[in-house]
Design an enzyme around this catalytic site. Structure first.
Site: not given
Length: 197
Positions: A21, A48, A141
């Site tokens: 991310s 992401h 995540d």
């Protein structure tokens, strides 16, 4: 790092999934630098990405790397030696026939694509023949998905939080379970290259 550091159960990895991310562009550039054109495993990445924004990741890395690079599409067969990026706005899943599918299921950790979705579906497909790599990022995540990879017998790898641009994601994994290796990007790159031997 010598081959003996890769335990025998992980010597026959058939695919690699990577989750990243915040700080991902720099981390992926270091991780994938120098991968040869004949690298034999598929590399599947969820970074992401804000929904509604066209991703340039495949274009950027196609220019940087010797690997073949593609943005994953629904029903696309997964080929060895190719780097795939999840498209924005969809979860990227791996089907049992080793094709991709795209899903608009609810966000996971506020993200779609979500790392957990890719990791869990890939682990269910490849089992012990999968390696998962979790890199820099600003939420949790990927932690549960990486644990699922380990539970299915796969190889779980985490970027050293001390090196990560944002350490929340690797630290979330370390708080959840003990991965097989916690390494800086250079060590992860070396290990991934050895997995193709």
């Amino acid at each position: 790092m010598n081959n003996e550091h890769i335990h025998r159960p992980y010597a026959r990895v058939e695919a690699v999934v990577i989750g990243v991310s915040a700080g991902g562009l720099d981390a992926l550039s270091v991780l994938l630098e120098g991968f040869p054109t004949d690298y034999g495993l598929p590399l599947i990445v969820v970074q992401h990405i804000p929904e509604g924004v066209a991703s340039q990741l495949a274009v950027i890395f196609d220019r940087k790397l010797a690997l073949r690079v593609k943005e994953a599409n629904d029903k696309m067969p997964i080929e060895s030696g190719c780097l795939y990026f999840a498209p924005p706005g969809y979860h990227l899943l791996v089907e049992t026939n080793r094709h991709f599918s795209l899903s608009i299921d609810p966000r996971v950790h506020f993200s779609r694509p979500a790392i957990d979705a890719l990791f869990e579906s890939a682990a269910d497909t490849w089992g012990p023949a999968l390696a998962g790599v979790l890199l820099t990022g600003a939420n949790a995540d990927g932690a549960a998905g990486l644990r699922h990879i380990a539970e299915q017998g796969g190889l779980a790898l985490v970027q050293d939080p001390a090196e990560a641009q944002v350490d929340t994601m690797p630290r979330s994994a370390l708080a959840l379970f003990t991965p097989h290796h916690v390494l800086p990007l250079a060590g992860l790159r070396e290990l991934l290259l050895q997995l193709d031997c």
